[in-house]
Design an enzyme around this catalytic site. Structure first.
Site, PDB file in Angstrom:
ATOM      1  N   GLU A 136      15.260  -4.852   7.321  1.00 36.49           N
ATOM      2  CA  GLU A 136      16.719  -4.754   7.307  1.00 36.49           C
ATOM      3  C   GLU A 136      17.303  -5.362   8.573  1.00 36.49           C
ATOM      4  OE1 GLU A 136      20.217  -1.488   6.448  1.00 36.49           O
ATOM      5  OE2 GLU A 136      18.399  -0.796   7.439  1.00 36.49           O
ATOM      6  N   HIS A 184      13.580   0.464   6.935  1.00 35.35           N
ATOM      7  CA  HIS A 184      15.008   0.735   7.114  1.00 35.35           C
ATOM      8  C   HIS A 184      15.324   0.654   8.605  1.00 35.35           C
ATOM      9  CE1 HIS A 184      18.933   2.569   6.608  1.00 35.35           C
ATOM     10  NE2 HIS A 184      18.616   3.563   7.422  1.00 35.35           N
ATOM     11  N   ASN A 185      16.500   0.117   8.945  1.00 37.36           N
ATOM     12  CA  ASN A 185      16.873  -0.006  10.369  1.00 37.36           C
ATOM     13  C   ASN A 185      15.716  -0.600  11.168  1.00 37.36           C
ATOM     14  OD1 ASN A 185      19.344   1.148   9.843  1.00 37.36           O
ATOM     15  ND2 ASN A 185      18.851   3.144  10.722  1.00 37.36           N
ATOM     16  N   GLU A 224      22.585  -6.340   5.983  1.00 39.94           N
ATOM     17  CA  GLU A 224      23.694  -5.378   6.028  1.00 39.94           C
ATOM     18  C   GLU A 224      24.813  -6.083   6.792  1.00 39.94           C
ATOM     19  OE1 GLU A 224      25.663  -1.791   5.431  1.00 39.94           O
ATOM     20  OE2 GLU A 224      23.735  -2.414   4.619  1.00 39.94           O
ATOM     21  N   HIS A 253      22.862  -0.807  15.396  1.00 40.22           N
ATOM     22  CA  HIS A 253      23.363   0.219  14.485  1.00 40.22           C
ATOM     23  C   HIS A 253      24.825   0.450  14.824  1.00 40.22           C
ATOM     24  CE1 HIS A 253      22.185   2.911  11.313  1.00 40.22           C
ATOM     25  NE2 HIS A 253      22.937   3.850  11.847  1.00 40.22           N
ATOM     26  N   ASP A 283      20.969  -5.467  10.374  1.00 37.74           N
ATOM     27  CA  ASP A 283      22.312  -4.883  10.383  1.00 37.74           C
ATOM     28  C   ASP A 283      23.195  -5.741  11.293  1.00 37.74           C
ATOM     29  OD1 ASP A 283      24.282  -3.056   9.963  1.00 37.74           O
ATOM     30  OD2 ASP A 283      23.094  -1.311  10.482  1.00 37.74           O
TER      31      ASP A 283
END
Length: 754
Positions: free
Chosen positions: A334, A304-305, A383, A349, A336
């Site tokens: 991931e 994640h991230n 994302e 982020h 983003d």
């Protein structure tokens, strides 16, 4: 000096390292300073200091270096690429979470010598056997303690060194061993004498006792005696005769014993300390599972991230974070994405102070590192917060940079009834994102919103336009945050993101290539309310779980709860060390560390009635009794090297699995002995669903006034445990090895009578 060390010093590249070089150390575009680097005579330690500094210097061991990268292969060196050509630049990459060391040589020849020289030294360390590694470890301690560098150590220095090595011992006993080792009778120990002193110090009574139980003369184990030990204690009934001979050939240091077909106490101890004598079944270390089943039948190591090196409010976004995750076997990363100011999408982020990196640089990094640790498919979880124009730019980068590596068409041209297998998708990158329409038909572009935009909405999830009933579409289009680019949509094949409408809806309408993302809180609620439905849904479709947006410190949730219902993509913050990442590393340590682990058979059957909170109802339900006799510890590291205190270690065993299996128990603590503590305590557990259970061994420094300090841990699946007398080789908080720290235990597993 060992003979191997002498040989490596004759290598022309290593000679350059021994002579030393002035290299430019680079920390940023503005911070570039000359430092003198050289390899010390032990062929193991690299020393460096500023040219002008007085006594200030630092050292690091070659054992800490994982790899050497050539040229501009780090963000720091890329930032100065115009100033320094690639053939002058290289990067030393360290194990764990330690930062890289970026260096610039004065000539291409010097850079080449350092690159090749350090690589040769790393190779030498990797190919050392257990005895060579232990000898090297002892020599390293000698070098650290020999402050005046005269190659000798008087008794006062030895006492100080013992404290550094975590040994608190009777001074009379220490002096007795010192005089025995002092063969030259010079009241000091030279390097080889110190190695002898150390060996006498580490003679292990608990191993000797086991040896005595099977040796008729107390001096050696004959072939049939070793066979007997392997059958009775190690449960190696099927292969004991041939295996006993192999162990003698492999681990017996005495040629005399070898010719007699026997094993000495030294050989026996070396076998027990080897990988074959470890708690982890050797046959489960390598790739051994069936990789031809649908993707939904596997747990998939997921991040994640992935772009973050630290927390998600102020942390640095970095390409290095992707490299580190991929090297650890991660198979779902991931990305983003947000609109960049110059038309180039950026990754960070959103709505925070984290730094930004270019989307195209992330994709280039994935292209280079995607399949270094595993050949099996990598899922790129997108994302998407970009406008249509920049989404189209993203699609162009994906297609141009990844080329044939990116899967953009159905494998056989047919709409699948089940997902393809990891074997069929080897070497491919799959895009997980929103898609216009399904694989069956091509629909007009519809307005859509992001499927898990958590920063803005906490744990609330926004339904997408395509997931709503037809009568809702018109009013929803007006509210939509973004449109989807057709070019980007067309790159999505087997991982189409859709909103979750409940298990009944999924059972009636869902396609196998559709998948939903769940926040940890929503997933926990579904596990509690409808565990069996979740398990059934996960036999056909992929599901992704991600940490709550409220975890601003990038902490992790316990992944076990999600694996208990068959969720495949349980995404964790790889940058955050701790229990949760220990469990992730533990589960994926098996099967060649390829990032895919086949789920138990009762989680692959679409009609399964399995529920994690109802064990007794399961077909073939067989609870097992698990017993650990924690015998001793060896060379446990100090918690704080600067403190004079010795650790007071205790061992805790923790079981993670279905709710009924969650358990922990611990030994008492041993005062002032991190060197060779002996517990001889037995901890017992009953495990109801062994197929899902993980076992974690934790060693801590007991403190009655405050929280215990972490010393080391090791986590593995229950199904990978070898019974008998075994060593557990401990890992640091970062998950990296801390040799020769280990635990010696005896394990037995038996069926529980129901």
């Amino acid at each position: 000096m060992d003979p191997e060390g002498s040989r490596i010093q004759d290598d022309p590249d290593v000679k350059v390292l021994l002579a030393g070089s002035t290299l430019r150390k680079v920390k940023s575009r503005l911070w570039k300073k000359n430092r003198h680097f050289r390899l010390l005579a032990d062929s193991q330690t690299i020393w460096h200091k500023s040219r002008r500094a007085g006594r200030g210097h630092s050292t690091f061991s070659v054992t800490e270096v994982e790899a050497v990268r050539e040229g501009h292969q780090s963000e720091v060196l890329q930032s100065i690429a115009e100033d320094f050509p690639a053939d002058l630049c290289f990067t030393l990459v360290f194990h764990g979470r330690q930062g890289n060391l970026d260096l610039v040589a004065e000539s291409p020849e010097e850079a080449r010598a350092w690159i090749q020289g350090v690589r040769k030294l790393i190779h030498r360390v990797k190919t050392m056997d257990a005895k060579e590694k232990l000898d090297q470890w002892v020599r390293d301690w000698f070098q650290k303690a020999d402050k005046n560098k005269d190659g000798k150590m008087i008794f006062k220095e030895v006492k100080k060194l013992l404290k550094m090595m975590n040994v608190e011992m009777n001074e009379e006993h220490a002096w007795h061993l010192f005089t025995m080792a002092d063969k030259s009778e010079s009241d000091s120990l030279e390097m080889e004498e110190f190695v002898l002193f150390y060996k006498m110090l580490t003679q292990r009574d608990e191993v000797w006792k086991v040896f005595q139980d099977y040796s008729a003369d107390g001096e050696k184990l004959l072939l049939e005696e070793l066979e007997s030990f392997l059958k009775i204690e190690q449960h190696e009934e099927e292969r004991s005769a041939q295996y006993a001979q192999q162990l003698i050939d492999r681990y017996e240091p005495s040629e005399t014993a070898k010719t007699q077909g026997a094993m000495s106490l030294d050989g026996f101890q070396m076998y027990l300390c080897s990988q074959e004598g470890s708690i982890f079944k050797p046959e489960h270390v390598d790739l051994h599972q069936d990789m031809s089943q649908p993707l939904s039948h596997y747990f998939i190591s997921s991040s994640h991230n992935t772009y973050l090196m630290e927390d998600q409010l102020r942390g640095q976004s970095s390409l290095e974070a992707y490299i580190q995750a991929l090297k650890r076997g991660c198979r779902c990363v991931e990305v983003d994405c947000w609109d960049g100011s110059d038309g180039e999408p950026v990754v960070y982020h959103g709505h925070t102070l984290t730094s930004k990196i270019l989307f195209k640089d992330v994709i280039s990094t994935l292209k280079e590192y995607a399949f270094k640790a595993s050949d099996f498919p990598l899922i790129l979880s997108l994302e998407n917060h970009c406008c249509v124009e920049q989404q189209t730019v993203m699609a162009q980068h994906l297609s141009q940079i990844l080329g044939d590596t990116l899967l953009t068409t159905l494998l056989d041209g047919q709409v699948p009834q089940q997902l393809p297998s990891p074997q069929e998708l080897k070497g491919k990158i799959l895009l997980k994102a929103k898609k216009i329409g399904g694989l069956e038909c091509s629909l007009d572009e519809t307005d859509l919103v992001s499927d898990d935009d958590e920063m803005a909405n906490g744990d609330a999830e926004s339904p997408s336009a395509e997931d709503l009933p037809a009568e809702c579409l018109n009013q929803n289009e007006k509210k939509s945050k973004s449109k989807l680019s057709r070019e980007l949509s067309d790159l999505v094949v087997y991982c189409k993101s859709v909103h979750f409408h409940g298990f009944e809806h999924a059972r009636l309408h869902a396609k196998c290539y559709e998948m939903s993302s769940f926040s940890e809180s929503k997933a926990k609620r579904l596990v509690k309310e409808t565990g069996t439905d979740f398990v059934q849904c996960n036999t056909k479709q992929l599901s992704r779980i991600y940490p709550s947006g409220l975890r601003t410190d990038s902490s992790n949730y316990n992944p076990q709860e999600m694996w208990n219902v068959g969720c495949q993509i349980v995404a964790l913050n790889f940058q955050t060390a701790g229990l949760e990442m220990d469990l992730n590393d533990g589960l994926f340590r098996q099967n060649g560390c390829c990032g895919y682990v086949l789920k138990p058979d009762f989680m692959r059957d679409g009609n399964t009635q399995f529920s994690p909170d109802k064990q007794g109802e399961r077909q073939n339900y067989k609870p097992l009794h698990l017993s650990f006799q924690v015998i001793s510890g060896q060379q446990l590291p100090k918690v704080n090297q600067k403190e004079g205190s010795i650790v007071d270690p205790l061992v805790r065993v923790e079981i993670y699995g279905v709710p009924q299996d969650q358990a922990k128990d611990e030994t008492t603590h041993i005062n002032n002995n991190g060197f060779n503590p002996v517990w001889n305590e037995t901890l017992n557990f009953v495990v109801h669903t062994p197929e899902l259970a993980l076992v974690r061994f934790v060693v801590e420094d007991y403190d009655k006034a405050s929280r215990n300090d972490f010393i080391g841990q090791f986590t593995l699946p229950f199904t990978c445990i070898q019974t008998g007398y075994r060593h557990i080789h401990l890992l640091s908080k970062d998950g990296t090895a801390i040799p020769p720290a280990s635990l010696f235990i005896h394990i037995s597993i038996s069926e529980v009578t129901i």
